[in-house]
Design a protein around this motif. Structure first.
Motif, PDB file in Angstrom:
ATOM      1  N   GLU A  55       0.732  -2.036   6.439  1.00 16.98           N
ATOM      2  CA  GLU A  55       0.811  -0.684   5.884  1.00 16.98           C
ATOM      3  C   GLU A  55       1.965  -0.518   4.891  1.00 16.98           C
ATOM      4  O   GLU A  55       2.151   0.545   4.327  1.00 16.98           O
ATOM      5  CB  GLU A  55       0.955   0.325   7.026  1.00 16.98           C
ATOM      6  CG  GLU A  55      -0.293   0.382   7.897  1.00 16.98           C
ATOM      7  CD  GLU A  55      -0.098   1.202   9.158  1.00 16.98           C
ATOM      8  OE1 GLU A  55       0.970   1.814   9.317  1.00 16.98           O
ATOM      9  OE2 GLU A  55      -1.016   1.213   9.978  1.00 16.98           O
ATOM     10  N   THR A  56       2.725  -1.571   4.655  1.00 11.98           N
ATOM     11  CA  THR A  56       3.863  -1.509   3.736  1.00 11.98           C
ATOM     12  C   THR A  56       3.380  -1.307   2.304  1.00 11.98           C
ATOM     13  O   THR A  56       2.381  -1.868   1.880  1.00 11.98           O
ATOM     14  CB  THR A  56       4.676  -2.820   3.818  1.00 11.98           C
ATOM     15  OG1 THR A  56       5.076  -3.019   5.153  1.00 11.98           O
ATOM     16  CG2 THR A  56       5.883  -2.787   2.917  1.00 11.98           C
ATOM     17  N   ASP A  57       4.141  -0.509   1.556  1.00  8.54           N
ATOM     18  CA  ASP A  57       3.828  -0.275   0.143  1.00  8.54           C
ATOM     19  C   ASP A  57       4.277  -1.498  -0.660  1.00  8.54           C
ATOM     20  O   ASP A  57       5.471  -1.767  -0.799  1.00  8.54           O
ATOM     21  CB  ASP A  57       4.547   0.981  -0.350  1.00  8.54           C
ATOM     22  CG  ASP A  57       4.302   1.243  -1.819  1.00  8.54           C
ATOM     23  OD1 ASP A  57       3.342   0.660  -2.389  1.00  8.54           O
ATOM     24  OD2 ASP A  57       5.059   2.025  -2.414  1.00  8.54           O
ATOM     25  N   LEU A  58       3.327  -2.246  -1.177  1.00 13.78           N
ATOM     26  CA  LEU A  58       3.631  -3.456  -1.938  1.00 13.78           C
ATOM     27  C   LEU A  58       3.427  -3.244  -3.438  1.00 13.78           C
ATOM     28  O   LEU A  58       3.386  -4.206  -4.195  1.00 13.78           O
ATOM     29  CB  LEU A  58       2.747  -4.610  -1.449  1.00 13.78           C
ATOM     30  CG  LEU A  58       2.869  -4.953   0.037  1.00 13.78           C
ATOM     31  CD1 LEU A  58       1.874  -6.042   0.418  1.00 13.78           C
ATOM     32  CD2 LEU A  58       4.280  -5.370   0.389  1.00 13.78           C
ATOM     33  N   SER A  59       3.344  -2.004  -3.855  1.00 14.11           N
ATOM     34  CA  SER A  59       3.035  -1.719  -5.257  1.00 14.11           C
ATOM     35  C   SER A  59       4.133  -2.155  -6.220  1.00 14.11           C
ATOM     36  O   SER A  59       3.879  -2.336  -7.401  1.00 14.11           O
ATOM     37  CB  SER A  59       2.742  -0.230  -5.444  1.00 14.11           C
ATOM     38  OG  SER A  59       3.889   0.529  -5.099  1.00 14.11           O
ATOM     39  N   ASN A  60       5.365  -2.352  -5.734  1.00 15.16           N
ATOM     40  CA  ASN A  60       6.448  -2.734  -6.635  1.00 15.16           C
ATOM     41  C   ASN A  60       6.706  -4.239  -6.679  1.00 15.16           C
ATOM     42  O   ASN A  60       7.680  -4.678  -7.271  1.00 15.16           O
ATOM     43  CB  ASN A  60       7.737  -1.999  -6.247  1.00 15.16           C
ATOM     44  CG  ASN A  60       8.261  -2.448  -4.899  1.00 15.16           C
ATOM     45  OD1 ASN A  60       7.521  -2.997  -4.100  1.00 15.16           O
ATOM     46  ND2 ASN A  60       9.522  -2.190  -4.638  1.00 15.16           N
ATOM     47  N   LEU A  61       5.850  -5.037  -6.083  1.00 14.61           N
ATOM     48  CA  LEU A  61       6.068  -6.482  -6.078  1.00 14.61           C
ATOM     49  C   LEU A  61       6.108  -7.068  -7.489  1.00 14.61           C
ATOM     50  O   LEU A  61       6.802  -8.036  -7.750  1.00 14.61           O
ATOM     51  CB  LEU A  61       4.998  -7.193  -5.250  1.00 14.61           C
ATOM     52  CG  LEU A  61       5.138  -7.074  -3.738  1.00 14.61           C
ATOM     53  CD1 LEU A  61       4.002  -7.808  -3.045  1.00 14.61           C
ATOM     54  CD2 LEU A  61       6.472  -7.600  -3.263  1.00 14.61           C
ATOM     55  N   GLY A  62       5.370  -6.479  -8.401  1.00 14.30           N
ATOM     56  CA  GLY A  62       5.342  -6.977  -9.773  1.00 14.30           C
ATOM     57  C   GLY A  62       6.657  -6.785 -10.506  1.00 14.30           C
ATOM     58  O   GLY A  62       6.878  -7.381 -11.571  1.00 14.30           O
ATOM     59  N   SER A  63       7.569  -5.997  -9.967  1.00 14.59           N
ATOM     60  CA  SER A  63       8.840  -5.745 -10.643  1.00 14.59           C
ATOM     61  C   SER A  63       9.875  -6.840 -10.397  1.00 14.59           C
ATOM     62  O   SER A  63      10.922  -6.858 -11.024  1.00 14.59           O
ATOM     63  CB  SER A  63       9.409  -4.397 -10.191  1.00 14.59           C
ATOM     64  OG  SER A  63       9.729  -4.439  -8.819  1.00 14.59           O
ATOM     65  N   TYR A  64       9.604  -7.764  -9.473  1.00 15.74           N
ATOM     66  CA  TYR A  64      10.542  -8.841  -9.191  1.00 15.74           C
ATOM     67  C   TYR A  64      10.342  -9.996 -10.166  1.00 15.74           C
ATOM     68  O   TYR A  64       9.238 -10.262 -10.629  1.00 15.74           O
ATOM     69  CB  TYR A  64      10.361  -9.355  -7.754  1.00 15.74           C
ATOM     70  CG  TYR A  64      10.739  -8.349  -6.709  1.00 15.74           C
ATOM     71  CD1 TYR A  64      12.068  -8.114  -6.418  1.00 15.74           C
ATOM     72  CD2 TYR A  64       9.771  -7.634  -6.013  1.00 15.74           C
ATOM     73  CE1 TYR A  64      12.428  -7.183  -5.444  1.00 15.74           C
ATOM     74  CE2 TYR A  64      10.119  -6.705  -5.049  1.00 15.74           C
ATOM     75  CZ  TYR A  64      11.448  -6.495  -4.773  1.00 15.74           C
ATOM     76  OH  TYR A  64      11.795  -5.581  -3.825  1.00 15.74           O
TER      77      TYR A  64
END
Length: 93
Positions: A55-64
């Protein structure tokens, strides 16, 4: 002695020796599993933590920034399997 233990002992007396050895092996496995659960909860992933991770929000993974793996960092890891009621466990060879 309680009736459960008496029942187990009675059934053991009627088993062939190779079947008694299998029972002993299973009892040793149960002891090993209990000891390893107490020593390290890291090898078992609970269903709650699995659900929380999913259920974790992974939407910002592309910012790494992409990670530059070094030689040897992606060697083969430990074998694992899912055991119902326990979660993911490391398979002992």
């Amino acid at each position: 002695m309680d009736s459960l233990k008496e029942n187990i002992l009675e059934k053991l007396e009627h088993l062939r020796e190779n079947a008694q050895q299998e029972v002993l092996d299973f009892l040793q496995f149960l002891e090993w599993r209990k000891q390893n659960r107490q020593e390290s909860q890291l090898s078992v992933v609970s269903e709650e933590s699995d659900a929380a991770w999913l259920e974790t929000d992974l939407s910002n993974l592309g910012s790494y920034e992409p990670y530059d793996w070094q030689t040897g960092e992606l060697d083969k890891g430990l074998p694992i399997k899912y055991v119902s009621g326990m979660g993911v466990v490391i398979v002992e060879e």
